[in-house]
Design an enzyme around this catalytic site. Structure first.
Site, PDB file in Angstrom:
ATOM      1  N   VAL A   5     -11.900  -6.253   0.891  1.00  0.00           N
ATOM      2  CA  VAL A   5     -10.842  -5.904   1.635  1.00  0.00           C
ATOM      3  C   VAL A   5      -9.948  -5.130   0.825  1.00  0.00           C
ATOM      4  O   VAL A   5      -9.479  -5.578  -0.427  1.00  0.00           O
ATOM      5  CB  VAL A   5     -10.129  -7.018   2.060  1.00  0.00           C
ATOM      6  N   PHE A   6      -9.252  -3.819   1.099  1.00  0.00           N
ATOM      7  CA  PHE A   6      -8.388  -3.065   0.503  1.00  0.00           C
ATOM      8  C   PHE A   6      -6.848  -3.397   0.651  1.00  0.00           C
ATOM      9  O   PHE A   6      -6.608  -3.140   1.952  1.00  0.00           O
ATOM     10  CB  PHE A   6      -8.675  -1.501   0.474  1.00  0.00           C
ATOM     11  N   GLY A   7      -6.252  -3.446  -0.381  1.00  0.00           N
ATOM     12  CA  GLY A   7      -4.706  -3.894  -0.253  1.00  0.00           C
ATOM     13  C   GLY A   7      -3.968  -2.849  -0.679  1.00  0.00           C
ATOM     14  O   GLY A   7      -4.183  -2.465  -2.184  1.00  0.00           O
ATOM     15  N   TYR A   8      -3.028  -2.253  -0.071  1.00  0.00           N
ATOM     16  CA  TYR A   8      -2.396  -0.983  -0.683  1.00  0.00           C
ATOM     17  C   TYR A   8      -0.765  -1.453  -0.259  1.00  0.00           C
ATOM     18  O   TYR A   8       0.150  -0.522  -0.729  1.00  0.00           O
ATOM     19  CB  TYR A   8      -2.583   0.213   0.037  1.00  0.00           C
ATOM     20  N   GLY A   9      -0.296  -2.593   0.334  1.00  0.00           N
ATOM     21  CA  GLY A   9       1.044  -3.113   0.490  1.00  0.00           C
ATOM     22  C   GLY A   9       1.378  -4.428  -0.069  1.00  0.00           C
ATOM     23  O   GLY A   9       0.724  -4.447  -1.259  1.00  0.00           O
ATOM     24  N   SER A  10       1.978  -5.025   0.420  1.00  0.00           N
ATOM     25  CA  SER A  10       2.164  -6.372   0.212  1.00  0.00           C
ATOM     26  C   SER A  10       0.862  -7.144  -0.015  1.00  0.00           C
ATOM     27  O   SER A  10       0.871  -8.190  -0.679  1.00  0.00           O
ATOM     28  CB  SER A  10       2.893  -7.159   1.102  1.00  0.00           C
ATOM     29  N   GLU A  86      -1.802  -8.436  10.043  1.00  0.00           N
ATOM     30  CA  GLU A  86      -2.255  -6.889  10.145  1.00  0.00           C
ATOM     31  C   GLU A  86      -2.136  -6.633  11.694  1.00  0.00           C
ATOM     32  O   GLU A  86      -2.420  -5.534  12.009  1.00  0.00           O
ATOM     33  CB  GLU A  86      -3.325  -6.425   9.638  1.00  0.00           C
TER      34      GLU A  86
END
Length: 161
Positions: A5-10, A86
């Site tokens: 899983v890619f996280g780009y915010g919190s 999300e």
């Protein structure tokens, strides 16, 4: 088979699920923007907060982290958590993830990414571009949990160390 899983915010600093490994890196041809509205955890229907999403941007990269989840039970728990967290994002994509700026081969393929589209018919919370002044106004609004300011500060802290 492992799930990524890619996280780009919190998600960068607050995953909220068990993971087995965490890699810092980027996805290609996207950029991070504060265009997504949040009416549940970063704002209200009257005063939507802003959260980050991705928009296609050829030649650009978006840095973040990829979480590896091995066990089936942990994958199911992570997806259950993410589907709630999300829920205002209307798209999922499976993208290549890179860890080295000069790499031509991804470190990981098929990394799950949640994206909020710009299509107002599919995404009623899309806010679109805003000036710095408009976004700054959000700092004075009441939000149920953490405000947009916290996202700005945490992104700065975690991405620009």
């Amino acid at each position: 088979m492992a799930m990524w899983v890619f996280g780009y915010g919190s998600l960068i600093w607050k995953a909220g699920f068990h993971f087995d490994d965490r890699l810092v890196g980027f996805i290609k041809d996207y950029r991070r923007v504060f265009y997504q509205g949040s009416t549940d955890h970063r704002g209200t229907p009257e005063y939507p907060g802003r959260t980050v999403t991705l928009e296609p941007a050829e030649g650009e990269v978006c840095w973040g982290v990829a979480y590896k989840i091995i066990r089936k039970e942990d994958q199911e728990a992570a997806l259950e958590h993410l589907e709630v967290r999300e829920k205002q994002y209307d798209m999922k994509a499976y993208l290549d993830f890179f860890t080295k700026p000069t790499a031509t081969t991804p470190a990981v393929s098929n990394v799950l990414v949640y994206i909020a589209s710009a299509d107002k018919k599919l995404n009623k919370n899309y806010l679109g571009p805003a000036s710095f002044e408009e976004i700054a106004k959000l700092f004075t609004q009441k939000a149920p949990q953490d405000q947009t300011e916290i996202i700005f500060l945490n992104l700065k802290l975690h991405l620009f160390k």
